[in-house]
Design a protein around this motif. Sequence first.
Motif, short mmCIF file in Angstrom:
data_model
loop_
_atom_site.label_atom_id
_atom_site.label_comp_id
_atom_site.label_asym_id
_atom_site.label_seq_id
_atom_site.Cartn_x
_atom_site.Cartn_y
_atom_site.Cartn_z
N LEU A 1 7.00 -7.24 -6.46
CA LEU A 1 6.38 -8.21 -5.71
C LEU A 1 6.48 -7.83 -4.14
CD1 LEU A 1 7.66 -11.68 -7.24
CD2 LEU A 1 5.31 -10.77 -7.20
N LEU A 2 7.50 -7.39 -3.70
CA LEU A 2 7.79 -7.10 -2.23
C LEU A 2 7.08 -6.05 -1.93
CD1 LEU A 2 9.56 -7.87 -0.02
CD2 LEU A 2 11.01 -5.99 -0.41
N PRO A 3 6.79 -4.84 -2.47
CA PRO A 3 5.82 -4.05 -1.62
C PRO A 3 4.23 -4.39 -1.57
CG PRO A 3 7.18 -2.80 -3.32
CD PRO A 3 7.33 -4.36 -3.34
N PRO A 4 3.50 -4.97 -2.60
CA PRO A 4 2.39 -5.54 -2.50
C PRO A 4 2.17 -6.56 -1.43
CG PRO A 4 2.84 -5.19 -4.97
CD PRO A 4 4.17 -5.09 -4.23
N ALA A 5 3.27 -7.20 -1.27
CA ALA A 5 3.20 -8.24 -0.16
C ALA A 5 2.68 -7.89 1.18
CB ALA A 5 4.41 -9.23 0.20
N ALA A 6 2.75 -6.49 1.34
CA ALA A 6 2.22 -5.97 2.61
C ALA A 6 1.30 -4.59 2.42
CB ALA A 6 3.55 -5.55 3.42
N THR A 7 1.34 -4.36 1.16
CA THR A 7 0.67 -2.96 1.04
C THR A 7 -0.58 -3.19 0.01
OG1 THR A 7 2.13 -2.10 -0.92
CG2 THR A 7 2.68 -1.73 1.38
N LEU A 8 -1.08 -4.34 -0.56
CA LEU A 8 -2.02 -4.43 -1.26
C LEU A 8 -3.31 -3.79 -1.09
CD1 LEU A 8 -2.08 -8.29 -2.49
CD2 LEU A 8 -1.46 -6.30 -3.60
N ALA A 9 -3.81 -3.40 0.30
CA ALA A 9 -4.91 -2.74 0.60
C ALA A 9 -4.71 -1.40 0.50
CB ALA A 9 -5.13 -3.07 2.05
N TYR A 10 -3.55 -0.83 0.16
CA TYR A 10 -3.28 0.66 0.11
C TYR A 10 -4.04 1.20 -1.07
CZ TYR A 10 0.59 0.77 3.57
OH TYR A 10 1.46 0.54 4.53
N LEU B 1 -7.74 -6.60 4.94
CA LEU B 1 -7.38 -7.78 4.46
C LEU B 1 -8.38 -8.28 3.48
CD1 LEU B 1 -6.72 -9.44 7.86
CD2 LEU B 1 -4.98 -8.75 5.98
N LEU B 2 -9.59 -8.06 3.31
CA LEU B 2 -10.49 -8.37 2.42
C LEU B 2 -10.22 -7.47 1.10
CD1 LEU B 2 -13.88 -8.87 4.43
CD2 LEU B 2 -12.24 -10.46 3.38
N THR B 3 -9.84 -6.34 1.27
CA THR B 3 -9.92 -5.41 -0.20
C THR B 3 -8.69 -5.56 -0.90
OG1 THR B 3 -9.25 -3.56 1.33
CG2 THR B 3 -11.75 -3.77 0.89
N TRP C 1 -1.81 -12.14 3.02
CA TRP C 1 -2.54 -12.57 4.20
C TRP C 1 -1.41 -13.20 5.10
CZ3 TRP C 1 -6.43 -15.11 0.49
CH2 TRP C 1 -7.53 -14.02 0.28
N ALA C 2 -0.11 -13.57 4.56
CA ALA C 2 0.66 -14.16 5.65
C ALA C 2 1.43 -13.06 6.35
CB ALA C 2 1.40 -15.29 4.94
N VAL C 3 1.68 -11.93 5.74
CA VAL C 3 2.44 -10.90 6.49
C VAL C 3 1.60 -10.09 7.23
CG1 VAL C 3 4.07 -9.05 6.04
CG2 VAL C 3 3.95 -11.08 4.62
N PRO C 4 2.03 -9.75 8.63
CA PRO C 4 1.06 -8.68 9.32
C PRO C 4 1.15 -7.49 8.57
CG PRO C 4 2.78 -9.96 10.76
CD PRO C 4 3.06 -10.38 9.27
N LEU C 5 -0.04 -6.67 8.82
CA LEU C 5 -0.21 -5.41 8.30
C LEU C 5 0.84 -4.44 9.01
CD1 LEU C 5 -4.16 -5.05 8.39
CD2 LEU C 5 -2.65 -5.56 6.47
N CYS C 6 1.53 -3.68 8.15
CA CYS C 6 2.46 -2.99 8.70
C CYS C 6 2.53 -1.38 8.02
CB CYS C 6 3.92 -3.45 8.35
SG CYS C 6 4.35 -3.67 6.61
N CYS C 7 3.29 -0.56 8.54
CA CYS C 7 3.64 0.70 7.74
C CYS C 7 2.36 1.65 8.02
CB CYS C 7 4.17 0.48 6.48
SG CYS C 7 5.36 -0.46 6.31
N ASP C 8 1.76 2.00 6.94
CA ASP C 8 0.68 3.03 6.88
C ASP C 8 -0.56 2.18 6.87
OD1 ASP C 8 2.42 5.16 6.80
OD2 ASP C 8 2.33 5.47 4.75
N ALA C 9 -0.71 0.83 6.87
CA ALA C 9 -1.95 0.29 7.09
C ALA C 9 -2.76 0.64 8.32
CB ALA C 9 -1.45 -1.41 7.17
N GLY C 10 -2.01 0.99 9.32
CA GLY C 10 -2.93 1.37 10.66
C GLY C 10 -3.67 2.72 10.28
N LEU C 11 -2.82 3.55 9.54
CA LEU C 11 -3.58 4.72 9.05
C LEU C 11 -4.89 4.66 8.33
CD1 LEU C 11 -0.64 7.09 8.40
CD2 LEU C 11 -1.93 6.70 10.60
#
Length: 519
Positions: A159-168, A107-109, A44-54
């Motif tokens: 740890l590092l990838p899920p910090a931004a990609t948990l919703a993938y 962000l919820l999922t 939640w603290a890190v802005p969505l990035c990378c493929d999150a927009g897709l």
Amino acid sequence: MTPAVLARRALTGATALRGGRAWRPTPYQLAGLLCWLTLSLAFWAVPLCCDAGLHAAAVERLRDDLLHPRHPTADLPGAGSPAYSPYSLVQGAVARLTGLGGREVLLLTGPLNLLVLIVGLGRFVRMLTPRRWAPVLALAGVTSLWGAEGAGWSGGPGLLPPAATLAYPSVLALGLTCWAWALTGARARDADPVRHVGPSGLRGPSGWAALGVLYGLVLLVHPAGAVTAGLGAVALVAGGQRGWRPAVAARWALTGAVALLAGAVWPYFDVLDPAVWRGAGAEHRHLYRGLAGVFWPVLLGLPALWLRVRRGSPRDPLVLMAVLGGAVAAYGWTDGRPACARALGLVVVAALCALAVELAAPRPWPAVRRVLGVAAAAGFGVGLLTVHAGAVVPRALDPVGAVQPSRWPDYTWAARHIGRGEAVVADDPRAALALPGYGADLAAPTVPDPALDERERQRRLAGVRVVLDPGATRVERAGVVRRLRVRWLLLTPRTPVPPEAVVVTWSPRTGEVLARIGG
């Protein structure tokens, strides 16, 4: 009165109401809760990035039309796009019911995906061994021993990838895979697998069919991840199943057939379409580069795998997982099939689970196990300090300069002016990936998609290059703008704004400008 009743201990206090001892959390429940809280807060603290927009774009299109969504990133038909999996369909339904945007749903999922992964990993390791601390050590290993370089894929357990990609979708697929492996291993080891009753309570053929549905769900949610899931299932069955009677073989055949059938009947895209797998291969082509930095933890688990062979049999499921994963990855490397690179994750997970089981053995430890413990502790420290600490430690408090998660700019300032479905041309790849997640369309999709003919996508990309070319004439730009129905330009300071465009707003952070063009 039976002796068992006479010997029963008297109950007093609050436990008398429940008929037994008070519930106490297991070590894994405490470790899993801590991991879930830490990574959820980091996510939640890190802005969505990378493929999150897709992924958010798919949710936005499903929010508009659940049955016939448009292409995720362009004003084109979306039939055949693998972005519309069961996972995104549920997200789209939630967005439609609640009115939330695609990015908000992600962000919820994200924390829900993490919960599925943590619980699934615990179930898988408990299937391998009854040792209480083995799941805890496995969780510590797969979240910190993921190499001394950032893993270059989504769904990696570091740890590092899920910090931004948990919703993938890949994170959910990995969690579902662990659940499926736990059920598969339990059925393979059962003395009478034909009559096996799993944790779900499903008896007989219905239980085997339900397991096939679970594997089919993994196949639909993340086709490339299904390679890992399928190889792991083969290893568990080959290593654990004894007494191959015709009825047993029929039950496993039923599971595999249902998995393929579940993928084949999905109406939004054809999971068996070669174009789907070509896209997955392009996504994972880079994983063969820098293998030493990402996958060195395998070296820590190799002695544990060798000990399993010495004590048991070459048919040990974890050993077979590592062998199959390595063989498929090597085949993909030599034969030019980058989608097979995903099998490398199977090697790492098998090695780290074997290491966790070995280090969870009761004391006293022999010399070999003590050496493994020291090496694992050293690897944990190196991995945590060099890479993964950046996911949970703020940069201001970081004493070693660990790699930080990507902090992409937010494009809300531009999205509030762009209408839903209006086409945009952006010269920054980050903007092109992010804007569809706000409901905007791209004049040319940035990534291949089976729903769009690749020749048409290349023609659109050529038109975008004309619009961004400072040397193009006004007539040339006007032709492309009219053909692609471009309405907006989002340009960085390095690209001049065409004279016929009107600047509407700009970003103080990046210097990007949003300009209106065309009708």
